[in-house]
Design a protein around this motif. Structure first.
Motif, PDB file in Angstrom:
ATOM      1  N   GLU A 153      -4.988   4.233  -4.784  1.00 16.59           N
ATOM      2  CA  GLU A 153      -5.777   4.998  -3.817  1.00 16.59           C
ATOM      3  C   GLU A 153      -7.151   4.390  -3.576  1.00 16.59           C
ATOM      4  O   GLU A 153      -7.788   4.667  -2.567  1.00 16.59           O
ATOM      5  CB  GLU A 153      -5.907   6.443  -4.287  1.00 16.59           C
ATOM      6  CG  GLU A 153      -4.580   7.198  -4.281  1.00 16.59           C
ATOM      7  CD  GLU A 153      -4.741   8.680  -4.487  1.00 16.59           C
ATOM      8  OE1 GLU A 153      -5.802   9.095  -5.004  1.00 16.59           O
ATOM      9  OE2 GLU A 153      -3.813   9.430  -4.138  1.00 16.59           O
ATOM     10  N   ASN A 154      -7.624   3.572  -4.501  1.00 21.24           N
ATOM     11  CA  ASN A 154      -8.917   2.919  -4.352  1.00 21.24           C
ATOM     12  C   ASN A 154      -8.745   1.658  -3.521  1.00 21.24           C
ATOM     13  O   ASN A 154      -8.108   0.692  -3.960  1.00 21.24           O
ATOM     14  CB  ASN A 154      -9.500   2.587  -5.734  1.00 21.24           C
ATOM     15  CG  ASN A 154     -10.897   1.995  -5.654  1.00 21.24           C
ATOM     16  OD1 ASN A 154     -11.296   1.449  -4.623  1.00 21.24           O
ATOM     17  ND2 ASN A 154     -11.644   2.098  -6.730  1.00 21.24           N
ATOM     18  N   ALA A 155      -9.297   1.659  -2.304  1.00 25.43           N
ATOM     19  CA  ALA A 155      -9.119   0.531  -1.387  1.00 25.43           C
ATOM     20  C   ALA A 155      -9.622  -0.774  -1.986  1.00 25.43           C
ATOM     21  O   ALA A 155      -9.085  -1.855  -1.699  1.00 25.43           O
ATOM     22  CB  ALA A 155      -9.834   0.814  -0.069  1.00 25.43           C
ATOM     23  N   ASP A 156     -10.652  -0.717  -2.824  1.00 23.72           N
ATOM     24  CA  ASP A 156     -11.197  -1.933  -3.417  1.00 23.72           C
ATOM     25  C   ASP A 156     -10.230  -2.586  -4.396  1.00 23.72           C
ATOM     26  O   ASP A 156     -10.373  -3.760  -4.728  1.00 23.72           O
ATOM     27  CB  ASP A 156     -12.513  -1.618  -4.142  1.00 23.72           C
ATOM     28  CG  ASP A 156     -13.605  -1.173  -3.190  1.00 23.72           C
ATOM     29  OD1 ASP A 156     -13.544  -1.565  -2.001  1.00 23.72           O
ATOM     30  OD2 ASP A 156     -14.509  -0.430  -3.621  1.00 23.72           O
ATOM     31  N   SER A 157      -9.244  -1.828  -4.867  1.00 27.93           N
ATOM     32  CA  SER A 157      -8.302  -2.364  -5.857  1.00 27.93           C
ATOM     33  C   SER A 157      -7.077  -3.015  -5.224  1.00 27.93           C
ATOM     34  O   SER A 157      -6.298  -3.661  -5.929  1.00 27.93           O
ATOM     35  CB  SER A 157      -7.834  -1.240  -6.792  1.00 27.93           C
ATOM     36  OG  SER A 157      -8.929  -0.662  -7.480  1.00 27.93           O
ATOM     37  N   ILE A 158      -6.910  -2.860  -3.914  1.00 26.19           N
ATOM     38  CA  ILE A 158      -5.704  -3.370  -3.270  1.00 26.19           C
ATOM     39  C   ILE A 158      -5.619  -4.887  -3.363  1.00 26.19           C
ATOM     40  O   ILE A 158      -4.598  -5.448  -3.790  1.00 26.19           O
ATOM     41  CB  ILE A 158      -5.650  -2.903  -1.806  1.00 26.19           C
ATOM     42  CG1 ILE A 158      -5.456  -1.387  -1.735  1.00 26.19           C
ATOM     43  CG2 ILE A 158      -4.525  -3.617  -1.057  1.00 26.19           C
ATOM     44  CD1 ILE A 158      -5.541  -0.822  -0.331  1.00 26.19           C
ATOM     45  N   LEU A 159      -6.673  -5.581  -2.954  1.00 22.17           N
ATOM     46  CA  LEU A 159      -6.658  -7.039  -2.994  1.00 22.17           C
ATOM     47  C   LEU A 159      -6.452  -7.555  -4.408  1.00 22.17           C
ATOM     48  O   LEU A 159      -5.684  -8.496  -4.638  1.00 22.17           O
ATOM     49  CB  LEU A 159      -7.963  -7.597  -2.413  1.00 22.17           C
ATOM     50  CG  LEU A 159      -8.105  -7.576  -0.895  1.00 22.17           C
ATOM     51  CD1 LEU A 159      -9.482  -8.066  -0.487  1.00 22.17           C
ATOM     52  CD2 LEU A 159      -7.027  -8.420  -0.246  1.00 22.17           C
ATOM     53  N   MET A 160      -7.133  -6.946  -5.357  1.00 18.97           N
ATOM     54  CA  MET A 160      -7.015  -7.376  -6.748  1.00 18.97           C
ATOM     55  C   MET A 160      -5.569  -7.241  -7.229  1.00 18.97           C
ATOM     56  O   MET A 160      -5.046  -8.134  -7.909  1.00 18.97           O
ATOM     57  CB  MET A 160      -7.940  -6.544  -7.637  1.00 18.97           C
ATOM     58  CG  MET A 160      -7.965  -6.973  -9.089  1.00 18.97           C
ATOM     59  SD  MET A 160      -9.029  -5.886 -10.085  1.00 18.97           S
ATOM     60  CE  MET A 160     -10.590  -6.077  -9.214  1.00 18.97           C
ATOM     61  N   SER A 161      -4.915  -6.149  -6.850  1.00 20.06           N
ATOM     62  CA  SER A 161      -3.539  -5.923  -7.282  1.00 20.06           C
ATOM     63  C   SER A 161      -2.587  -6.950  -6.678  1.00 20.06           C
ATOM     64  O   SER A 161      -1.658  -7.426  -7.343  1.00 20.06           O
ATOM     65  CB  SER A 161      -3.103  -4.513  -6.889  1.00 20.06           C
ATOM     66  OG  SER A 161      -3.900  -3.545  -7.526  1.00 20.06           O
ATOM     67  N   LEU A 162      -2.806  -7.301  -5.425  1.00 15.57           N
ATOM     68  CA  LEU A 162      -1.968  -8.306  -4.784  1.00 15.57           C
ATOM     69  C   LEU A 162      -2.223  -9.691  -5.363  1.00 15.57           C
ATOM     70  O   LEU A 162      -1.291 -10.409  -5.738  1.00 15.57           O
ATOM     71  CB  LEU A 162      -2.228  -8.307  -3.275  1.00 15.57           C
ATOM     72  CG  LEU A 162      -1.668  -7.123  -2.484  1.00 15.57           C
ATOM     73  CD1 LEU A 162      -2.331  -7.027  -1.114  1.00 15.57           C
ATOM     74  CD2 LEU A 162      -0.153  -7.248  -2.320  1.00 15.57           C
ATOM     75  N   GLN A 163      -3.486 -10.059  -5.458  1.00 12.29           N
ATOM     76  CA  GLN A 163      -3.835 -11.407  -5.908  1.00 12.29           C
ATOM     77  C   GLN A 163      -3.492 -11.645  -7.376  1.00 12.29           C
ATOM     78  O   GLN A 163      -3.190 -12.774  -7.771  1.00 12.29           O
ATOM     79  CB  GLN A 163      -5.320 -11.660  -5.651  1.00 12.29           C
ATOM     80  CG  GLN A 163      -5.652 -11.743  -4.172  1.00 12.29           C
ATOM     81  CD  GLN A 163      -7.153 -11.742  -3.896  1.00 12.29           C
ATOM     82  OE1 GLN A 163      -7.935 -11.230  -4.693  1.00 12.29           O
ATOM     83  NE2 GLN A 163      -7.547 -12.312  -2.773  1.00 12.29           N
ATOM     84  N   SER A 164      -3.501 -10.599  -8.164  1.00 12.95           N
ATOM     85  CA  SER A 164      -3.190 -10.743  -9.591  1.00 12.95           C
ATOM     86  C   SER A 164      -1.694 -10.832  -9.847  1.00 12.95           C
ATOM     87  O   SER A 164      -1.273 -11.158 -10.962  1.00 12.95           O
ATOM     88  CB  SER A 164      -3.751  -9.554 -10.371  1.00 12.95           C
ATOM     89  OG  SER A 164      -3.031  -8.359 -10.068  1.00 12.95           O
ATOM     90  N   GLY A 165      -0.885 -10.522  -8.839  1.00  8.32           N
ATOM     91  CA  GLY A 165       0.562 -10.529  -9.017  1.00  8.32           C
ATOM     92  C   GLY A 165       1.129  -9.194  -9.419  1.00  8.32           C
ATOM     93  O   GLY A 165       2.342  -9.062  -9.612  1.00  8.32           O
TER      94      GLY A 165
END
Length: 529
Positions: free
Chosen positions: A248-260
């Motif tokens: 739900e935290n928009a700031d965490s979306i990129l991190m989740s994708l980029q981290s695999g």
């Protein structure tokens, strides 16, 4: 980041007096599989031989979603579009939609419609099973339909179009007959209603359907796990397992994708997708939503049509697309999006050209020469709506309207704004639960339980009733278009766009298919390298 881009552009335009925050997304590609469109029969496509997981990937994926599902997973109780988006993979109706917008047999293998359009006869697929192993019978179909005509269970939502049913009968174990009170050209689309086992009472927490994936588990506010249903009647899903991860935290979306940690995330903004790097492909479709600044027509000053019209003139929708979405998106002027081709009226798109002076004049005429203060309530887990609201705030200043954004959690938005109608304005997207104009427009009738904007217009009610009563498709389409024009002319809301749907897909994963309704089909996804 779009935060800096948006900030700089607004400063250059002289629109910004306070710092804003936001993100965005980026680019191309759509695939669709050929499906039978004959209303009487269906065939099963054969899966390609290369459906096994490769050494690089286990045969499963993690999909990121921006909100938890409804408290109940019973499809007849679901309210949130996000719940329907996920459960599209678990449940099926007598018929189901294709990416091309056709309706094909699903739980039913074929159907016939009488010459007078009053009797629908469905033959249930031989050997079709629910996820709990029980066979699907005519009794299950009859119970599923009657359950939603006049609900006798708590929280089950009445499907108003089913009130056209005079009688639903199980002729034998594999045959169901539905008799209507009068012809209804849209009726078949409502038979996408999920078919459930009549003798099963655990749908709230452990849903059971007939779809290509079966429900495994749920951890509230964390994840939902689905697995391939090995006894599925049709083409089996390629993936063994799909885990939906709630972020739900928009700031965490990129991190989740980029981290695999996440392999696929839909509904991203253009800057988000641009920042992902080389590990992803970006598929572009449309969200099939009506994004608008929805107005509470029952509270001042929005109970004055001149004020609502002033807001429409004050908002520059093309600038919203350019600043917040890098030009992506399709402008709309009423409560219909372009995928509903025959109902979409493009002449309404530019009914309110951007005109600040016209906006100021209407506000003065309504008794607000110095403008007024207002609050725009926005769900905090949807960055595209936040970005849109931020641009609107700056644009309204030019007309003397002082707006502030109130960010709330999704659950709060559902309870306070949608259900409680305690708001002035909100920026969200409204979807269609079925591929019908009725699904988008019934909510604005004066007596509709989901009329969260409190629109009350007798002429609109009359147009809508004319449409749903029409036996002729051309007459029905014309009446729906009159209803749409009524919403536009009376500025029921400030209509903005059908957002582009930018989907980040990890390289090696293919099979994304876009539909003309708000769903995410998992059945065609597979690893290819």
């Amino acid at each position: 980041m779009k935060t800096r881009k948006l900030l700089g552009l607004l400063l250059a335009l002289g629109l910004l007096s306070a710092a804003l925050c936001g993100c965005g997304g980026g680019s191309t590609g759509q695939t669709a599989e050929s499906k039978p469109t004959d209303g009487s029969t269906s065939t099963e496509a054969q899966a390609p031989a290369d459906t096994q997981p490769t050494e690089a990937h286990p045969n499963e994926i993690t999909v990121g979603i921006a909100q938890d599902l409804d408290e109940s997973l019973d499809p007849h109780k679901a309210v949130a579009a996000g719940t329907k988006e996920v459960m599209f993979n678990v449940f099926e109706g007598l018929v189901k939609p294709t990416p091309e917008g056709d309706l094909i047999p699903a739980v039913a293998e074929k159907y016939e419609v009488s010459d007078d359009q009053l009797v629908y006869t469905f033959t249930i697929r031989d050997g079709i099973k629910f996820h709990n192993g029980e066979p699907v019978t005519a009794g299950d179909v009859v119970n599923s339909i009657t359950r939603c005509i006049e609900p006798y269970e708590a929280d089950v939502l009445a499907v108003e179009p089913l009130s056209a049913v005079e009688k639903v009968t199980g002729v034998d174990e594999r045959t169901v007959q539905i008799r209507l009170k009068e012809p209804n050209t849209e009726f078949l689309a409502y038979l996408t209603l999920a078919i459930l086992p009549a003798e099963y009472d655990g749908q709230d927490t452990a849903p059971v359907g007939t779809g290509p994936f079966r429900f495994v588990s749920r951890a509230a506010q964390d994840n939902i796990v689905l697995e391939r249903f090995e006894d599925y009647w049709g083409e089996k899903a390629y993936l063994d397992k799909v885990t939906y991860k709630i972020i739900e935290n928009a700031d965490s979306i990129l991190m989740s994708l980029q981290s695999g940690a996440v392999d696929l995330f839909a509904h991203l903004t253009s800057t988000q997708t641009a920042q992902l790097g080389d590990g992803f492909n970006i598929e572009e479709g449309t969200m099939n939503l009506v994004q608008a600044m929805y107005l509470n027509n029952a509270v001042a000053p929005f109970d004055d049509v001149r004020v609502r019209q002033a807001l429409c003139y004050a908002v520059d929708r093309q600038q919203i697309l350019d600043l917040a979405f890098d030009g992506y998106g399709s402008l709309i002027g009423s409560s219909m999006y372009p995928a509903f081709g025959k109902y979409f009226d493009d002449s309404l798109t530019n009914h309110y050209p951007h005109d600040v002076e016209k906006a100021r004049a209407l506000l003065a005429e309504a008794g607000y020469p110095d403008g007024f203060d207002m609050t725009i309530t926005v769900p905090s887990n949807y960055q595209p709506h936040i970005d849109t609201a931020q641009v609107i705030v700056e644009q309204l200043k030019q007309a003397g309207v002082r707006a502030e954004i109130q960010l709330v959690e999704w659950a709060t938005w559902l309870s306070d704004v949608y259900a409680g109608r305690q708001f002035q304005a909100t920026v969200v997207g409204v979807d269609a639960s079925t591929m019908t104009a009725r699904a988008l427009l019934e909510r604005f009738t004066s007596t509709a339980g989901n009329n969260f904007i409190n629109y009350d217009n007798p002429e609109y009610d009359a147009f809508f009733q004319e449409a749903v009563s029409a036996a002729d498709d051309a007459a029905q389409t014309a009446a729906y278009k009159q209803a749409l024009a009524n919403l536009t002319e009376n500025a029921a809301n400030v209509y903005i766009q059908d957002l582009a749907d930018l989907v980040a897909v990890r390289k090696g994963l293919t099979g994304v298919r876009f539909y003309p309704i708000y769903v995410l089909d998992l059945s065609g996804l597979r690893w290819t390298d």
